[in-house]
Design an enzyme around this catalytic site. Structure first.
Site, PDB file in Angstrom:
ATOM      1  CG  PHE A 136      -1.730   1.120   1.571  1.00  0.00           C
ATOM      2  CD1 PHE A 136      -3.025   1.193   1.076  1.00  0.00           C
ATOM      3  CD2 PHE A 136      -1.294   2.138   2.418  1.00  0.00           C
ATOM      4  CE1 PHE A 136      -3.870   2.262   1.414  1.00  0.00           C
ATOM      5  CE2 PHE A 136      -2.123   3.204   2.757  1.00  0.00           C
ATOM      6  CZ  PHE A 136      -3.412   3.258   2.252  1.00  0.00           C
ATOM      7  N   PRO A 141       8.343  10.577   0.396  1.00  0.00           N
ATOM      8  CG  PRO A 141      10.179  10.258  -1.021  1.00  0.00           C
ATOM      9  CD  PRO A 141       8.687  10.133  -0.963  1.00  0.00           C
ATOM     10  CD1 TRP A 169       9.194   6.357   5.651  1.00  0.00           C
ATOM     11  CD2 TRP A 169      10.268   4.539   6.381  1.00  0.00           C
ATOM     12  NE1 TRP A 169      10.331   6.777   6.285  1.00  0.00           N
ATOM     13  CE2 TRP A 169      11.014   5.676   6.744  1.00  0.00           C
ATOM     14  CE3 TRP A 169      10.753   3.282   6.740  1.00  0.00           C
ATOM     15  CZ2 TRP A 169      12.210   5.599   7.453  1.00  0.00           C
ATOM     16  CZ3 TRP A 169      11.945   3.195   7.436  1.00  0.00           C
ATOM     17  CH2 TRP A 169      12.651   4.347   7.788  1.00  0.00           C
ATOM     18  N   GLY A 245      -9.874   5.714   4.795  1.00  0.00           N
ATOM     19  CA  GLY A 245     -10.850   4.655   5.097  1.00  0.00           C
ATOM     20  C   GLY A 245     -10.165   3.312   5.300  1.00  0.00           C
ATOM     21  CB  ALA A 250      -4.598  -0.742   8.784  1.00  0.00           C
ATOM     22  N   GLY A 347      16.466  -7.636  33.597  1.00  0.00           N
ATOM     23  CA  GLY A 347      17.853  -7.226  33.803  1.00  0.00           C
ATOM     24  C   GLY A 347      18.634  -7.311  32.500  1.00  0.00           C
ATOM     25  CD  GLU A 371      -1.886   1.499   9.357  1.00  0.00           C
ATOM     26  OE1 GLU A 371      -2.764   2.348   9.159  1.00  0.00           O
ATOM     27  OE2 GLU A 371      -1.761   0.467   8.692  1.00  0.00           O
ATOM     28  N   GLY A 372      -0.250   6.557  11.350  1.00  0.00           N
ATOM     29  CA  GLY A 372      -0.531   7.756  12.132  1.00  0.00           C
ATOM     30  C   GLY A 372       0.279   7.718  13.413  1.00  0.00           C
TER      31      GLY A 372
HETATM   32  P1  TGC Z   1      -9.025  16.086   6.420  1.00  0.00           P
HETATM   33  O1  TGC Z   1      -9.271  17.376   5.697  1.00  0.00           O
HETATM   34  O2  TGC Z   1      -9.276  16.011   7.875  1.00  0.00           O
HETATM   35  O3  TGC Z   1      -9.847  14.912   5.721  1.00  0.00           O
HETATM   36  C1  TGC Z   1      -9.850  14.728   4.313  1.00  0.00           C
HETATM   37  C2  TGC Z   1     -11.037  13.854   3.965  1.00  0.00           C
HETATM   38  O4  TGC Z   1     -10.868  12.559   4.564  1.00  0.00           O
HETATM   39  C3  TGC Z   1     -11.958  12.311   5.493  1.00  0.00           C
HETATM   40  N1  TGC Z   1     -11.366  11.587   6.635  1.00  0.00           N
HETATM   41  C4  TGC Z   1     -11.547  10.281   6.815  1.00  0.00           C
HETATM   42  N2  TGC Z   1     -12.245   9.376   6.122  1.00  0.00           N
HETATM   43  C5  TGC Z   1     -12.210   8.106   6.554  1.00  0.00           C
HETATM   44  N3  TGC Z   1     -11.515   7.722   7.638  1.00  0.00           N
HETATM   45  C6  TGC Z   1     -10.788   8.601   8.362  1.00  0.00           C
HETATM   46  N4  TGC Z   1     -10.073   8.195   9.411  1.00  0.00           N
HETATM   47  C7  TGC Z   1     -10.773   9.954   7.956  1.00  0.00           C
HETATM   48  N5  TGC Z   1     -10.164  11.090   8.402  1.00  0.00           N
HETATM   49  C8  TGC Z   1     -10.550  12.083   7.594  1.00  0.00           C
HETATM   50  C9  TGC Z   1     -12.503  13.664   5.833  1.00  0.00           C
HETATM   51  O5  TGC Z   1     -13.834  13.567   6.273  1.00  0.00           O
HETATM   52  C10 TGC Z   1     -12.368  14.380   4.523  1.00  0.00           C
HETATM   53  O6  TGC Z   1     -13.391  13.886   3.672  1.00  0.00           O
HETATM   54  P2  TGC Z   1     -14.090  14.869   2.563  1.00  0.00           P
HETATM   55  O7  TGC Z   1     -15.188  14.056   2.009  1.00  0.00           O
HETATM   56  O8  TGC Z   1     -14.513  16.087   3.327  1.00  0.00           O
HETATM   57  O9  TGC Z   1     -13.004  15.170   1.575  1.00  0.00           O
HETATM   58  O10 TGC Z   1      -7.522  15.659   6.082  1.00  0.00           O
HETATM   59  P3  TGC Z   1      -6.139  16.313   6.506  1.00  0.00           P
HETATM   60  O11 TGC Z   1      -5.340  16.504   5.256  1.00  0.00           O
HETATM   61  O12 TGC Z   1      -6.343  17.507   7.394  1.00  0.00           O
HETATM   62  O13 TGC Z   1      -5.428  15.126   7.335  1.00  0.00           O
HETATM   63  C11 TGC Z   1      -5.991  14.628   8.469  1.00  0.00           C
HETATM   64  C12 TGC Z   1      -5.033  13.628   9.173  1.00  0.00           C
HETATM   65  C13 TGC Z   1      -3.772  14.297   9.661  1.00  0.00           C
HETATM   66  C14 TGC Z   1      -5.780  13.102  10.384  1.00  0.00           C
HETATM   67  C15 TGC Z   1      -4.688  12.461   8.247  1.00  0.00           C
HETATM   68  O14 TGC Z   1      -4.109  12.839   7.092  1.00  0.00           O
HETATM   69  C16 TGC Z   1      -3.872  11.376   8.913  1.00  0.00           C
HETATM   70  O15 TGC Z   1      -4.454  10.453   9.474  1.00  0.00           O
HETATM   71  N6  TGC Z   1      -2.491  11.390   8.834  1.00  0.00           N
HETATM   72  C17 TGC Z   1      -1.677  10.279   9.258  1.00  0.00           C
HETATM   73  C18 TGC Z   1      -1.119   9.567   8.029  1.00  0.00           C
HETATM   74  C19 TGC Z   1      -1.081   8.093   8.196  1.00  0.00           C
HETATM   75  O16 TGC Z   1      -1.663   7.507   9.087  1.00  0.00           O
HETATM   76  N7  TGC Z   1      -0.390   7.436   7.291  1.00  0.00           N
HETATM   77  C20 TGC Z   1      -0.335   6.006   7.300  1.00  0.00           C
HETATM   78  C21 TGC Z   1       0.330   5.465   6.047  1.00  0.00           C
HETATM   79  S1  TGC Z   1       0.035   3.750   5.782  1.00  0.00           S
HETATM   80  C22 TGC Z   1       0.952   2.982   6.949  1.00  0.00           C
HETATM   81  O17 TGC Z   1       1.549   3.547   7.805  1.00  0.00           O
HETATM   82  C23 TGC Z   1       0.964   1.517   6.854  1.00  0.00           C
HETATM   83  S2  TGC Z   1       1.939   0.727   8.027  1.00  0.00           S
HETATM   84  C24 TGC Z   1       1.271  -0.803   7.814  1.00  0.00           C
HETATM   85  C25 TGC Z   1       1.884  -1.885   8.553  1.00  0.00           C
HETATM   86  O18 TGC Z   1       3.045  -2.271   8.249  1.00  0.00           O
HETATM   87  O19 TGC Z   1       1.171  -2.439   9.417  1.00  0.00           O
HETATM   88  P1  FAD Z   2       6.521  12.995   9.853  1.00  0.00           P
HETATM   89  O1  FAD Z   2       5.147  13.171   9.320  1.00  0.00           O
HETATM   90  O2  FAD Z   2       7.619  13.765   9.224  1.00  0.00           O
HETATM   91  O3  FAD Z   2       6.497  13.302  11.417  1.00  0.00           O
HETATM   92  C1  FAD Z   2       7.688  13.568  12.178  1.00  0.00           C
HETATM   93  C2  FAD Z   2       7.244  14.001  13.568  1.00  0.00           C
HETATM   94  O4  FAD Z   2       6.495  15.216  13.477  1.00  0.00           O
HETATM   95  C3  FAD Z   2       6.347  12.992  14.274  1.00  0.00           C
HETATM   96  O5  FAD Z   2       6.667  12.926  15.637  1.00  0.00           O
HETATM   97  C4  FAD Z   2       4.958  13.583  14.106  1.00  0.00           C
HETATM   98  O6  FAD Z   2       4.061  13.200  15.142  1.00  0.00           O
HETATM   99  C5  FAD Z   2       5.277  15.080  14.161  1.00  0.00           C
HETATM  100  N1  FAD Z   2       4.226  15.880  13.522  1.00  0.00           N
HETATM  101  C6  FAD Z   2       3.860  15.878  12.215  1.00  0.00           C
HETATM  102  N2  FAD Z   2       2.834  16.715  12.018  1.00  0.00           N
HETATM  103  C7  FAD Z   2       2.513  17.242  13.228  1.00  0.00           C
HETATM  104  C8  FAD Z   2       1.541  18.159  13.697  1.00  0.00           C
HETATM  105  N3  FAD Z   2       0.616  18.686  12.890  1.00  0.00           N
HETATM  106  N4  FAD Z   2       1.527  18.471  15.020  1.00  0.00           N
HETATM  107  C9  FAD Z   2       2.426  17.909  15.872  1.00  0.00           C
HETATM  108  N5  FAD Z   2       3.377  17.041  15.498  1.00  0.00           N
HETATM  109  C10 FAD Z   2       3.412  16.707  14.187  1.00  0.00           C
HETATM  110  N6  FAD Z   2       3.398   4.097   4.833  1.00  0.00           N
HETATM  111  C11 FAD Z   2       2.661   3.592   3.796  1.00  0.00           C
HETATM  112  O7  FAD Z   2       2.052   4.346   3.030  1.00  0.00           O
HETATM  113  N7  FAD Z   2       2.584   2.250   3.593  1.00  0.00           N
HETATM  114  C12 FAD Z   2       3.227   1.353   4.392  1.00  0.00           C
HETATM  115  O8  FAD Z   2       3.122   0.134   4.187  1.00  0.00           O
HETATM  116  C13 FAD Z   2       4.034   1.847   5.476  1.00  0.00           C
HETATM  117  N8  FAD Z   2       4.760   0.994   6.230  1.00  0.00           N
HETATM  118  C14 FAD Z   2       5.650   1.511   7.151  1.00  0.00           C
HETATM  119  C15 FAD Z   2       6.537   0.637   7.795  1.00  0.00           C
HETATM  120  C16 FAD Z   2       7.475   1.156   8.692  1.00  0.00           C
HETATM  121  C17 FAD Z   2       8.466   0.233   9.342  1.00  0.00           C
HETATM  122  C18 FAD Z   2       7.492   2.542   8.985  1.00  0.00           C
HETATM  123  C19 FAD Z   2       8.475   3.107   9.977  1.00  0.00           C
HETATM  124  C20 FAD Z   2       6.624   3.394   8.351  1.00  0.00           C
HETATM  125  C21 FAD Z   2       5.698   2.892   7.412  1.00  0.00           C
HETATM  126  N9  FAD Z   2       4.862   3.754   6.683  1.00  0.00           N
HETATM  127  C22 FAD Z   2       4.080   3.260   5.655  1.00  0.00           C
HETATM  128  C23 FAD Z   2       4.984   5.203   6.838  1.00  0.00           C
HETATM  129  C24 FAD Z   2       4.312   5.755   8.098  1.00  0.00           C
HETATM  130  O9  FAD Z   2       2.931   5.785   7.965  1.00  0.00           O
HETATM  131  C25 FAD Z   2       4.891   7.148   8.351  1.00  0.00           C
HETATM  132  O10 FAD Z   2       6.213   6.970   8.817  1.00  0.00           O
HETATM  133  C26 FAD Z   2       4.057   7.924   9.363  1.00  0.00           C
HETATM  134  O11 FAD Z   2       2.790   8.246   8.850  1.00  0.00           O
HETATM  135  C27 FAD Z   2       4.773   9.226   9.789  1.00  0.00           C
HETATM  136  O12 FAD Z   2       5.265   9.927   8.691  1.00  0.00           O
HETATM  137  P2  FAD Z   2       6.798  10.432   8.667  1.00  0.00           P
HETATM  138  O13 FAD Z   2       7.659   9.267   9.001  1.00  0.00           O
HETATM  139  O14 FAD Z   2       7.010  11.109   7.375  1.00  0.00           O
HETATM  140  O15 FAD Z   2       6.907  11.429   9.869  1.00  0.00           O
END
Ligand code: TGC
Ligand code: FAD
Length: 392
Positions: A136, A141, A169, A245, A250, A347, A371-372
């Protein structure tokens, strides 16, 4: 080969809240982890290698797309069963749970929820058996916590799409057969598209040098003028709510998974505290050790109750993204704190691979970020309770 003496802990008799089917699913997953994961996970983590032989076993215990209906090859289980499987997998290793989470919630879920009927039939049955693996691509970067800024593009070229950009990542990227990739279309809207390994211009270099999730493969996705057939676009979603979504599903699985890692650390620390003698008595007889253990089981129990309730709400389609954020944040932090305390109880032995503690602790440093991040989930809760958006 490490011996797995794990015994689970159920202080508030949560088992009484589970159905017989849910308990059977848990026993099957637990037995598989004991037999096929625990004996080898430490070696693979030390070598920084994903044991590919796990793929077949994960599929057999229903770990790929647990809640995907049988008509698409999935096990068709409920959300609590999905959570229980993630808990048992992460008890083995967070990287193992990652592989299952990505395949289930970040690849199968978007194809099921946003895909065409042809896409569902083409991909889901193979993904459920593990004969096809997916990844996914959301994070870039320069865009992690704020994916809306992504610069990957999906341009319409008439008879095909042209994809350019890069993701980093990405779990499972180095060996994935397909990638669900999020990019911006000509109108600037975020869309999802399925890329297949072998498409010209599509490469997946592996990320090396990780001290965390070492038994999980992580890599980049690089798109250099990749021509993708029109039928690979996910037709039924547009905007950031598409990938977010998937994250709801996840993150829910991670909330359960973290309990597994915490239980493993607690169980190991409890056993060690009864066996290790210092000053003429077991270290578990000292009040300071008891404080650590008592607080651990209290936090685990609170997390179990929170997560079970979330599972009930999810089964009823009533779980909100903010509730899921709260559970992910609380449980991963809880597991990380328990891993650190468990390390203290062991320890010096706690830093060795003879015990699972240090591996869990290092893994959880990724889990608390992906995942955030911990702070992003706090801000999501803050926004929900105050109504003020601290992101913009
Ligand atoms: P925002 O303006 O708040 O929202 C944009 C649109 O999205 C809707 N929305 C959601 N819909 C479904 N589920 C949710 N949890 C939703 N949160 C928001 C929202 O209603 C809006 O919809 P519409 O129809 O009005 O357009 O968006 P924003 O740009 O201000 O960002 C909000 C924020 C910071 C919470 C979001 O971007 C976020 O969650 N950031 C964290 C990024 C993250 O979690 N990345 C994960 C990457 S994947 C990964 O890490 C896989 S690791 C997997 C593994 O190895 O297990
Ligand atoms: P940044 O967004 O640069 O954040 C750096 C720091 O700034 C954090 O402490 C953060 O909390 C803080 N910060 C950022 N914004 C704010 C704010 N508004 N207020 C206060 N503090 C803030 N992604 C995928 O798409 N698919 C995957 O399969 C996937 N797998 C991963 C596997 C691993 C092992 C790792 C480490 C990451 C993976 N990720 C994946 C990426 C992961 O989702 C991101 O690392 C994560 O969302 C954080 O992004 P970043 O690393 O760029 O940190």
């Amino acid at each position: 080969m490490a011996t797995d003496n794990f015994q689970s802990h159920d202080y508030f008799l949560m088992d009484e809240l589970l159905s017989d089917e849910q308990k059977l699913i848990r026993e099957a997953a637990r037995a598989w982890v004991k037999k096929e994961v625990s004996p080898i996970v430490e070696d693979y983590a030390q070598r920084a290698e994903f044991p590919k032989q796990w793929i077949k076993g994960i599929a057999e215990i229903g770990g790929f797309g647990p809640y995907i209906p049988a008509e698409y090859g999935g096990p068709g289980l409920d959300q609590i069963s999905y959570g229980i499987i993630m808990q048992e997998l992460e008890r083995g290793d967070s990287g193992l749970r990652s592989t299952a989470s990505v395949q289930s919630s970040l690849v199968m879920y978007p194809i099921y929820a946003y895909g065409s009927e042809e896409q569902r039939k083409k991909y889901l049955p193979k993904l459920a058996t593990g004969s096809m693996m997916g990844c996914f691509g959301l994070t870039e970067p320069d865009f992690g916590s704020n994916p809306s800024g992504m610069i990957t593009t999906i341009k319409d070229k008439g008879d095909h799409f042209l994809v350019n950009g890069a993701k980093m990542w990405i779990s499972n990227a180095p060996f994935a057969d397909i990638a669900v990739v999020w990019g911006k279309d000509d109108a600037g809207d975020i869309r999802g598209i399925i890329l297949e390994r072998g498409m010209e211009g599509f490469t997946t270099p592996e990320t090396h040098g990780k001290w965390s999730l070492r038994a999980s493969a992580t890599g980049e996705l690089v798109f250099d003028n990749v021509r993708v057939p029109k039928e690979n676009l996910l037709p039924n979603v547009k905007g950031l709510k598409g990938p977010l979504g998937c994250l709801n599903s996840a993150r829910y699985g991670i909330a359960w998974g973290a309990i597994g890692a915490a239980l493993d650390c607690y169980d190991s620390a409890l056993r060690y505290s009864k066996e290790r003698i210092q000053f003429g008595k077991p270290i578990g007889a000292f009040q300071l050790t008891q404080k650590k253990l008592a607080e651990m089981i209290t936090e685990i129990t609170k997390a179990q109750l929170l997560t079970w309730r979330l599972g009930v709400l999810k089964n009823e389609n009533r779980a909100t993204p903010s509730q899921i954020s709260m559970a992910k944040r609380n449980n991963v932090n809880m597991a990380l704190q328990i891993a650190r305390e468990a390390r203290q109880i062991h320890g010096g032995m706690g830093i060795t691979g003879e015990y699972p503690i240090m591996r869990h602790m290092m893994n959880l440093e990724s889990v608390i970020t992906y995942e955030g991040t911990h702070d992003i989930h706090l801000l999501i809760t803050g926004m929900d309770v105050t109504g003020f958006n601290a992101f913009s």
